[in-house]
Scaffold this motif. Structure first.
Motif, PDB file in Angstrom:
ATOM      1  N   THR A  39     -28.099 -15.622   7.566  1.00 16.92           N
ATOM      2  CA  THR A  39     -27.731 -16.564   6.502  1.00 16.92           C
ATOM      3  C   THR A  39     -28.223 -17.968   6.853  1.00 16.92           C
ATOM      4  O   THR A  39     -28.747 -18.682   5.998  1.00 16.92           O
ATOM      5  CB  THR A  39     -26.206 -16.577   6.281  1.00 16.92           C
ATOM      6  OG1 THR A  39     -25.781 -15.258   5.960  1.00 16.92           O
ATOM      7  CG2 THR A  39     -25.803 -17.537   5.186  1.00 16.92           C
ATOM      8  N   THR A  42     -31.960 -18.231   6.335  1.00 16.95           N
ATOM      9  CA  THR A  42     -32.284 -18.394   4.911  1.00 16.95           C
ATOM     10  C   THR A  42     -32.094 -19.850   4.499  1.00 16.95           C
ATOM     11  O   THR A  42     -32.944 -20.425   3.810  1.00 16.95           O
ATOM     12  CB  THR A  42     -31.408 -17.467   4.051  1.00 16.95           C
ATOM     13  OG1 THR A  42     -31.642 -16.115   4.460  1.00 16.95           O
ATOM     14  CG2 THR A  42     -31.712 -17.614   2.578  1.00 16.95           C
ATOM     15  N   ARG A  45     -34.985 -21.910   6.061  1.00 19.70           N
ATOM     16  CA  ARG A  45     -36.248 -21.695   5.348  1.00 19.70           C
ATOM     17  C   ARG A  45     -36.241 -22.406   3.994  1.00 19.70           C
ATOM     18  O   ARG A  45     -37.199 -23.080   3.614  1.00 19.70           O
ATOM     19  CB  ARG A  45     -36.503 -20.205   5.164  1.00 19.70           C
ATOM     20  CG  ARG A  45     -37.837 -19.882   4.517  1.00 19.70           C
ATOM     21  CD  ARG A  45     -38.066 -18.400   4.368  1.00 19.70           C
ATOM     22  NE  ARG A  45     -36.936 -17.638   3.892  1.00 19.70           N
ATOM     23  CZ  ARG A  45     -36.542 -17.562   2.623  1.00 19.70           C
ATOM     24  NH1 ARG A  45     -37.202 -18.197   1.696  1.00 19.70           N
ATOM     25  NH2 ARG A  45     -35.497 -16.847   2.285  1.00 19.70           N
ATOM     26  N   GLN A  46     -35.138 -22.270   3.252  1.00 22.86           N
ATOM     27  CA  GLN A  46     -35.050 -22.915   1.943  1.00 22.86           C
ATOM     28  C   GLN A  46     -35.081 -24.444   2.070  1.00 22.86           C
ATOM     29  O   GLN A  46     -35.723 -25.125   1.263  1.00 22.86           O
ATOM     30  CB  GLN A  46     -33.782 -22.470   1.225  1.00 22.86           C
ATOM     31  CG  GLN A  46     -33.837 -21.037   0.774  1.00 22.86           C
ATOM     32  CD  GLN A  46     -32.495 -20.516   0.257  1.00 22.86           C
ATOM     33  OE1 GLN A  46     -31.442 -21.094   0.526  1.00 22.86           O
ATOM     34  NE2 GLN A  46     -32.541 -19.408  -0.469  1.00 22.86           N
TER      35      GLN A  46
END
Length: 85
Positions: A39, A42, A45-46
């Motif tokens: 999580t 993610t 990366r975002q």
């Protein structure tokens, strides 16, 4: 970017519940649940793509030499040195 990512990978799956919140965040606990896991990756990366442009994280990762490429480069260098002698 690579320093942040290196730190993230270093503390991946580590228990980050004991450090203070700012320290845990710096070590990759971006979701504030006391762990650095998928999580958090993610979110990382975002956030990177949001700051640098769509798909820039993937572009940055594709430019990192892969271990087999580094081995081939090293073997080529060793071969060239051996030919000089």
């Amino acid at each position: 970017m690579f320093d942040d990512f290196r730190t993230y990978v270093q503390y991946m799956s580590a228990n980050l519940s004991s450090p203070i919140a700012e320290e845990a965040y710096a070590f990759g606990d971006l979701g504030s649940e006391g762990k650095n896991h998928l999580t958090d990756f993610t979110i990382f990366r975002q956030s990177y793509d949001k700051a640098n442009g769509l798909d820039e994280f993937a572009n940055a990762m594709s430019s990192v030499p892969k271990p087999p490429s580094l081995r081939l480069l090293l073997l080529t260098k060793v071969g060239l040195i051996a030919l000089r002698r």
